[in-house]
Design an enzyme around this catalytic site. Structure first.
Site, PDB file in Angstrom:
ATOM      1  N   ASN A 191       0.814  -1.235   0.000  1.00  0.00           N
ATOM      2  CA  ASN A 191       0.000   0.000   0.000  1.00  0.00           C
ATOM      3  C   ASN A 191       0.842   1.277   0.000  1.00  0.00           C
ATOM      4  O   ASN A 191       0.333   2.357   0.283  1.00  0.00           O
ATOM      5  CB  ASN A 191      -0.959   0.002   1.201  1.00  0.00           C
ATOM      6  CG  ASN A 191      -0.221   0.006   2.536  1.00  0.00           C
ATOM      7  OD1 ASN A 191       1.004  -0.115   2.588  1.00  0.00           O
ATOM      8  ND2 ASN A 191      -0.959   0.127   3.617  1.00  0.00           N
ATOM      9  N   HIS A 195       3.815   7.655   1.084  1.00  0.00           N
ATOM     10  CA  HIS A 195       3.606   6.700   2.176  1.00  0.00           C
ATOM     11  C   HIS A 195       4.596   5.555   1.983  1.00  0.00           C
ATOM     12  O   HIS A 195       4.541   4.848   0.982  1.00  0.00           O
ATOM     13  CB  HIS A 195       2.166   6.166   2.127  1.00  0.00           C
ATOM     14  CG  HIS A 195       1.908   5.040   3.103  1.00  0.00           C
ATOM     15  ND1 HIS A 195       1.153   3.939   2.774  1.00  0.00           N
ATOM     16  CD2 HIS A 195       2.310   4.858   4.384  1.00  0.00           C
ATOM     17  CE1 HIS A 195       1.096   3.124   3.823  1.00  0.00           C
ATOM     18  NE2 HIS A 195       1.800   3.656   4.804  1.00  0.00           N
ATOM     19  N   HIS A 248       3.846   6.207  11.601  1.00  0.00           N
ATOM     20  CA  HIS A 248       2.714   5.507  12.220  1.00  0.00           C
ATOM     21  C   HIS A 248       3.028   4.033  12.524  1.00  0.00           C
ATOM     22  O   HIS A 248       2.133   3.259  12.799  1.00  0.00           O
ATOM     23  CB  HIS A 248       1.417   5.663  11.399  1.00  0.00           C
ATOM     24  CG  HIS A 248       1.512   5.299   9.942  1.00  0.00           C
ATOM     25  ND1 HIS A 248       0.893   6.051   8.966  1.00  0.00           N
ATOM     26  CD2 HIS A 248       2.122   4.280   9.293  1.00  0.00           C
ATOM     27  CE1 HIS A 248       1.120   5.497   7.779  1.00  0.00           C
ATOM     28  NE2 HIS A 248       1.859   4.428   7.953  1.00  0.00           N
ATOM     29  N   ASN A 249       4.301   3.639  12.493  1.00  0.00           N
ATOM     30  CA  ASN A 249       4.771   2.323  12.958  1.00  0.00           C
ATOM     31  C   ASN A 249       6.039   2.575  13.769  1.00  0.00           C
ATOM     32  O   ASN A 249       7.133   2.544  13.212  1.00  0.00           O
ATOM     33  CB  ASN A 249       5.156   1.425  11.759  1.00  0.00           C
ATOM     34  CG  ASN A 249       4.022   0.580  11.246  1.00  0.00           C
ATOM     35  OD1 ASN A 249       2.862   0.923  11.425  1.00  0.00           O
ATOM     36  ND2 ASN A 249       4.344  -0.518  10.604  1.00  0.00           N
ATOM     37  N   GLY A 280      -6.752   8.467   2.957  1.00  0.00           N
ATOM     38  CA  GLY A 280      -7.941   7.646   2.718  1.00  0.00           C
ATOM     39  C   GLY A 280      -7.541   6.478   1.830  1.00  0.00           C
ATOM     40  O   GLY A 280      -6.807   5.589   2.239  1.00  0.00           O
ATOM     41  N   MET A 306      -6.859   5.657  -2.778  1.00  0.00           N
ATOM     42  CA  MET A 306      -6.470   6.430  -3.966  1.00  0.00           C
ATOM     43  C   MET A 306      -7.652   7.190  -4.592  1.00  0.00           C
ATOM     44  O   MET A 306      -7.444   8.041  -5.444  1.00  0.00           O
ATOM     45  CB  MET A 306      -5.782   5.535  -4.994  1.00  0.00           C
ATOM     46  CG  MET A 306      -6.620   4.431  -5.547  1.00  0.00           C
ATOM     47  SD  MET A 306      -5.704   3.469  -6.783  1.00  0.00           S
ATOM     48  CE  MET A 306      -4.900   2.245  -5.771  1.00  0.00           C
ATOM     49  N   HIS A 326      -4.397   5.675  11.395  1.00  0.00           N
ATOM     50  CA  HIS A 326      -3.317   5.964  10.427  1.00  0.00           C
ATOM     51  C   HIS A 326      -3.844   5.961   9.010  1.00  0.00           C
ATOM     52  O   HIS A 326      -3.084   6.156   8.061  1.00  0.00           O
ATOM     53  CB  HIS A 326      -2.160   4.984  10.589  1.00  0.00           C
ATOM     54  CG  HIS A 326      -2.321   3.666   9.890  1.00  0.00           C
ATOM     55  ND1 HIS A 326      -3.458   2.883  10.002  1.00  0.00           N
ATOM     56  CD2 HIS A 326      -1.480   2.967   9.069  1.00  0.00           C
ATOM     57  CE1 HIS A 326      -3.305   1.789   9.291  1.00  0.00           C
ATOM     58  NE2 HIS A 326      -2.118   1.810   8.712  1.00  0.00           N
ATOM     59  N   GLY A 327      -5.124   5.735   8.848  1.00  0.00           N
ATOM     60  CA  GLY A 327      -5.737   5.732   7.524  1.00  0.00           C
ATOM     61  C   GLY A 327      -7.181   5.309   7.645  1.00  0.00           C
ATOM     62  O   GLY A 327      -7.778   5.436   8.717  1.00  0.00           O
ATOM     63  N   GLY A 342      -8.147   2.142   6.990  1.00  0.00           N
ATOM     64  CA  GLY A 342      -8.164   0.753   7.457  1.00  0.00           C
ATOM     65  C   GLY A 342      -8.782  -0.164   6.415  1.00  0.00           C
ATOM     66  O   GLY A 342      -9.679   0.229   5.676  1.00  0.00           O
TER      67      GLY A 342
END
Length: 463
Positions: free
Chosen positions: A223, A253, A335-336, A368, A370, A391-392, A394
């Protein structure tokens, strides 16, 4: 005297017949096998006589620890009660993700936990899981892609700049971004991160330096993406002299590439050896931060985080140079990762695995899909969420499920409806694979305030 060092050689020197011999042999065979046996034995004698001197040493630190204060390996039972926790958007989260958090909350080291509204199941901690621990670090609580992060660069250019420039911007992404295992930039960039002491002092990192250098400025598969789009601010941001208008922006990302993956693999292995746990939670094995391996992982994890940032900075620098434009503002966040933070008055290690830091006033970006907007946010510092947010959007469907559920023609139709152009990207990253980002954002209004949106228009992913 043979050329290969053996346990007998170390016992002859005076090493006790315990695990310190196995540790020493493991370290030497892994990192020093090309060196002469005599010089290694001379060093080993010094370690035996003065172990305190070798505390934190790349090769001998673990051996010295085995001599002075060996790590006690004992089976860890889970507690019968959970540490306190909060779940945001409970109805949007699958049961498996909740059970993964519940198990993590029973670890003897668990202090507090939270689950974000984009959560779904993963290895160890669920994706969207946040866990505070007492002086212990869980490699799988950080994740395999250490320092996976978002970076948004806004150009002082109106959104209308996009009009009629599709071919130019597609070419900029094709020429200046690299994805997956094999693509690297022909002209490599240097960076100050490569001169950090950790790359010399930690043997594993020394072996990975060349790979890290080659992969700088590249993105992973899955992703991970780099995309042009339109940023719209809800209010004027005087500190950056940006009005409440629409601007051209680039969003990326990605994480720490092969460097982070190798660090995760190595220290997860060490954690499972030192911290036996029941089978259902063995991915949650931890390292004591007072131990040699715990300290080393902490240094390696932070280096991987700096390297991930360096990769994004290089991507954005290349794109800005190709456009011939200056970046007006960059908003970015991991975010990790794991941080030392105060939790209920006590310093803890806060693991965020697929969760955005959202302490009061902190800016971040929550993407979100694409075809769906991402959100520029400012943290509200909510202690119940351990100062975190999603973080998004999901995942709604797993990668495997996507391959049976969707077709390329369906994806093309959705992209066309949203006026989005895509380079690369597999069926497992179909826009329909994700939860509704607006629903997720509505479930975390007490965690973040929205400052603006990012709408993707030209997206590049791995093939």
């Amino acid at each position: 005297m043979g050329n290969k060092l053996s346990g007998k050689d170390l016992i002859k020197l005076g090493f006790p017949k315990n695990n310190s011999i196995n540790i020493a042999l493991g370290q030497i065979n892994r990192y020093r096998k090309k060196e002469k046996k005599e010089s290694i034995l001379t060093e080993a004698k010094e370690v035996l006589l003065y172990p305190e001197k070798f505390k934190g040493h790349g090769t001998w630190g673990k051996v010295a620890e085995g001599l002075v204060n060996p790590v006690q390996v004992k089976f860890n039972q889970l507690k019968t009660t959970r540490a306190p926790f909060s779940i945001f958007g409970e109805n949007e989260i699958d049961e498996q993700a909740k059970f993964q958090l519940y198990d993590a909350l029973k670890l003897p080291i668990a202090v507090k936990g939270a689950l974000m509204p984009d959560a779904h199941s993963g290895y160890g901690l669920p994706i969207g899981g946040v866990l505070a621990t007492d002086n212990a670090i869980i490699p799988y609580g950080v994740g395999v892609d250490i320092g996976c992060r978002m970076s948004l660069s806004v150009f002082d250019l109106p959104a209308s700049y996009l009009k009629g420039k599709d071919h130019q911007l597609l070419a900029v992404l094709k020429d200046n971004t690299k994805f997956g295992m094999s693509e690297t930039h022909q002209i490599k960039a240097d960076h100050e991160v490569f001169y950090k002491d950790e790359f010399q002092n930690i043997p594993l990192l020394k072996q990975l330096l060349d790979k890290a250098y080659k992969q700088l400025g590249t993105s992973g598969g899955g992703n991970h993406f780099v995309e042009f789009g339109i940023v719209k601010f809800n209010e004027t941001l005087p500190e950056w002299k940006l009005e409440a208008k629409e601007y051209l922006a680039v969003l990326s990302h990605s994480g720490s590439r092969g460097l982070g993956a190798n660090i995760a693999k190595h220290y997860t292995y060490l954690a499972t050896k030192q911290c036996p746990l029941p089978k259902n939670v063995q991915h949650l094995a931890w390292l004591d931060l007072n131990s040699h391996d715990g300290q080393e992982y902490w240094l390696a994890m932070n280096l991987a985080g700096e390297y991930a940032k360096a990769c994004h900075d290089d991507i954005h620098r290349r794109i800005a140079k190709a456009l011939g434009k200056r970046i007006a503002l960059t908003i970015e966040n991991h975010h990790n990762f794991a941080w030392k933070e105060m939790v209920d008055g006590k310093e803890c290690i806060v693991h965020r695995k697929g969760a955005t830091p959202a302490e009061k006033g902190k800016l971040g970006i929550i993407p979100g899909s694409m075809t769906a907007p991402g959100f520029i946010v400012r943290g509200k510092g909510n202690e119940a969420s351990l100062n975190s947010a999603s973080h998004g959007a999901g995942r709604l469907f797993s990668r495997a499920k996507c391959k049976t559920k969707f077709t390329q023609s369906e994806i093309k139709k959705v992209l066309k409806e949203h006026d989005v152009q895509l380079i690369g990207g597999g069926i497992d990253e179909a826009p329909m694979a994700y939860k509704n980002i607006n629903t997720v954002m509505n479930l975390q209004t007490e965690l973040v305030e929205v400052l603006g949106t990012f709408t993707p228009k030209i997206v590049r992913m791995d093939k």
